[in-house]
Design an enzyme around this catalytic site. Sequence first.
Site, PDB file in Angstrom:
ATOM      1  CD  GLU A 155      42.694  79.477  59.238  1.00  9.75           C
ATOM      2  OE1 GLU A 155      42.056  79.092  60.220  1.00  9.75           O
ATOM      3  OE2 GLU A 155      43.580  78.786  58.690  1.00  9.75           O
ATOM      4  CG  ASN A 198      47.526  82.675  55.310  1.00  6.20           C
ATOM      5  OD1 ASN A 198      47.759  82.488  54.114  1.00  6.20           O
ATOM      6  ND2 ASN A 198      47.685  81.733  56.231  1.00  6.20           N
ATOM      7  CG  HIS A 234      45.599  73.439  53.555  1.00  5.15           C
ATOM      8  ND1 HIS A 234      46.845  72.905  53.831  1.00  5.15           N
ATOM      9  CD2 HIS A 234      45.527  74.589  54.257  1.00  5.15           C
ATOM     10  CE1 HIS A 234      47.478  73.703  54.676  1.00  5.15           C
ATOM     11  NE2 HIS A 234      46.713  74.733  54.941  1.00  5.15           N
ATOM     12  CD  GLU A 263      48.568  77.780  55.934  1.00  6.73           C
ATOM     13  OE1 GLU A 263      47.879  76.795  56.223  1.00  6.73           O
ATOM     14  OE2 GLU A 263      48.520  78.852  56.592  1.00  6.73           O
ATOM     15  CG  ASP A 265      48.414  70.380  52.480  1.00  5.17           C
ATOM     16  OD1 ASP A 265      47.313  70.705  52.012  1.00  5.17           O
ATOM     17  OD2 ASP A 265      48.680  70.434  53.702  1.00  5.17           O
TER      18      ASP A 265
HETATM   19  O1  G3I Z   1      51.514  70.324  71.214  1.00  5.55           O
HETATM   20  C1  G3I Z   1      50.550  69.294  71.491  1.00  5.55           C
HETATM   21  C2  G3I Z   1      51.192  68.122  72.169  1.00  5.55           C
HETATM   22  O2  G3I Z   1      51.653  68.538  73.440  1.00  5.55           O
HETATM   23  C3  G3I Z   1      50.158  67.000  72.283  1.00  5.55           C
HETATM   24  O3  G3I Z   1      50.776  65.879  72.822  1.00  5.55           O
HETATM   25  C4  G3I Z   1      49.585  66.667  70.941  1.00  5.55           C
HETATM   26  C5  G3I Z   1      48.477  65.607  71.014  1.00  5.55           C
HETATM   27  O4  G3I Z   1      47.602  65.700  69.911  1.00  5.55           O
HETATM   28  O5  G3I Z   1      49.025  67.821  70.358  1.00  5.55           O
HETATM   29  C6  G3I Z   1      49.969  68.855  70.153  1.00  5.55           C
HETATM   30  O6  G3I Z   1      49.322  69.932  69.585  1.00  5.55           O
HETATM   31  C7  G3I Z   1      49.005  69.815  68.207  1.00  5.55           C
HETATM   32  C8  G3I Z   1      49.666  70.956  67.470  1.00  5.55           C
HETATM   33  O7  G3I Z   1      49.294  70.939  66.124  1.00  5.55           O
HETATM   34  C9  G3I Z   1      51.191  70.918  67.567  1.00  5.55           C
HETATM   35  O8  G3I Z   1      51.669  69.749  66.974  1.00  5.55           O
HETATM   36  C10 G3I Z   1      47.498  69.893  68.050  1.00  5.55           C
HETATM   37  O9  G3I Z   1      46.895  68.744  68.631  1.00  5.55           O
HETATM   38  C11 G3I Z   1      47.146  69.966  66.575  1.00  5.55           C
HETATM   39  O10 G3I Z   1      45.757  70.176  66.415  1.00  5.55           O
HETATM   40  C12 G3I Z   1      47.903  71.113  65.935  1.00  5.55           C
HETATM   41  O11 G3I Z   1      47.606  71.081  64.562  1.00  5.55           O
HETATM   42  C13 G3I Z   1      48.055  72.200  63.808  1.00  5.55           C
HETATM   43  C14 G3I Z   1      46.844  72.971  63.281  1.00  5.55           C
HETATM   44  O12 G3I Z   1      47.303  74.027  62.451  1.00  5.55           O
HETATM   45  C15 G3I Z   1      46.005  73.577  64.395  1.00  5.55           C
HETATM   46  O13 G3I Z   1      44.864  74.141  63.847  1.00  5.55           O
HETATM   47  C16 G3I Z   1      48.866  71.649  62.665  1.00  5.55           C
HETATM   48  O14 G3I Z   1      50.079  71.074  63.155  1.00  5.55           O
HETATM   49  C17 G3I Z   1      49.212  72.775  61.683  1.00  5.55           C
HETATM   50  O15 G3I Z   1      49.742  72.228  60.507  1.00  5.55           O
HETATM   51  C18 G3I Z   1      47.941  73.522  61.307  1.00  5.55           C
HETATM   52  O16 G3I Z   1      48.293  74.593  60.471  1.00  5.55           O
HETATM   53  C19 G3I Z   1      47.209  75.381  59.969  1.00  5.55           C
HETATM   54  C20 G3I Z   1      47.750  76.784  59.741  1.00  5.55           C
HETATM   55  O17 G3I Z   1      48.329  77.280  60.921  1.00  5.55           O
HETATM   56  C21 G3I Z   1      46.630  77.726  59.266  1.00  5.55           C
HETATM   57  N1  G3I Z   1      45.999  77.192  58.099  1.00  5.55           N
HETATM   58  C22 G3I Z   1      45.505  75.821  58.209  1.00  5.55           C
HETATM   59  C23 G3I Z   1      46.646  74.896  58.629  1.00  5.55           C
HETATM   60  C24 G3I Z   1      46.198  73.459  58.643  1.00  5.55           C
HETATM   61  O18 G3I Z   1      45.209  73.247  59.595  1.00  5.55           O
END
Ligand code: G3I
Length: 347
Positions: A155, A198, A234, A263, A265
């Site tokens: 990105e 990516n 996505h 990725e 969905d």
């Molecule tokens: O780890 C913390 C946890 O300690 C806390 O309690 C909780 C409360 O919200 O948050 C947790 O962190 C989260 C993290 O995922 C791990 O689960 C973040 O809030 C959350 O924002 C984060 O989201 C991830 C996101 O990337 C971040 O931008 C998604 O799971 C993940 O699916 C998403 O993946 C991205 C790819 O890497 C790149 N392309 C887009 C894709 C979708 O956004």
Amino acid sequence: MRKLVVIVLIAFTGLSFYPGEGGSDGLRQAADESGTDFGFAVHNSFFNMEDDDPYLRILKKNANTLVAENAMKPYRMQPEKGNFFFEETDRLVEFATENDIKVRGHCLVWHKQIPDWMNDTTYTREEMLEILENHITTIVSRYKGQVDEWDVVNEAIDTDEENNYRRTVWYRTIGPEFIDSAFVYAHRADPSAVLYYNDFSAEEMNEKSDAIYKMVKRLVQNDVPIHAVGLQSHFWLNEFNVSEIENNMDRIGALGLQANITELDISIPMNEISQETLQQQADDYADIMEMCLDNDHCNSLLIWGVPDSHSWIPNHTDGERGSALIFDDEMNPKPAFHALKEVLDNK
Ligand code: G3I
């Protein structure tokens, strides 16, 4: 009671069917036979699961390729400067090796989920290049031969910016050549790994995919070791155009690169989830799979999660969208699962 029904089913039909596995026959075998890498992003909860967790059975029966949804991102891999955390990636690699599954690494360089110490624009260009090199070299060499491919840069393009480069810490400290350097470091650490750029919202022919095409063309012309462009995919239900994606894949392919779906969905507005929209979603998944199987440059299709309950979509859309994956909250196969199975079986 449900368990009993399953046991009776197995006894009378001879099918090895467990809840959530997607019938007697998962998607893996057909994916293997079609020569396509197929699988899922692995949720954080994977790392705390017991060996008999149904989630693991789904992975084994349905995937020949896995990627970590979060566990291999910079904030997890190097939380403190020089202090790497390998436990989770080791576990994923171990599970994959035991089950003859490929691993994709996601992602080495990104502006999100980056540790605070790294997200610091007061470093000099030389210091930041050293940080980049150390992060990439340490991780890629550790998993040399075990992680088959890497999202090296994720990105980095933003068409709202005047020259299309996102103003990340990497861009601000190093300039656009951070991208070239990242690929060079990754290739040096594992010359056999397939290296990706990516990005999202750049699957079809549009301003962003034009900017990415221009950037990767420059990399190819400069002999930078890039091998693939990841089309994250996505999508929103019914809101994408398969032939436009194919055109984009073809122009990427003409540069000698793979154009893979990294990725996938397909989300549905929460208040519109019905048998009808789930069937539409199944048709959409099938169309994308079919297109990938038919396109010479598409060798891999990964779905961004297993059950809907793990999907990032509801949390990131204030609960407005969801049901984006091919297994439901209870890990039962949805119409989209069956549609993919049909497409794969008929290839
Ligand atoms: O780890 C913390 C946890 O300690 C806390 O309690 C909780 C409360 O919200 O948050 C947790 O962190 C989260 C993290 O995922 C791990 O689960 C973040 O809030 C959350 O924002 C984060 O989201 C991830 C996101 O990337 C971040 O931008 C998604 O799971 C993940 O699916 C998403 O993946 C991205 C790819 O890497 C790149 N392309 C887009 C894709 C979708 O956004």
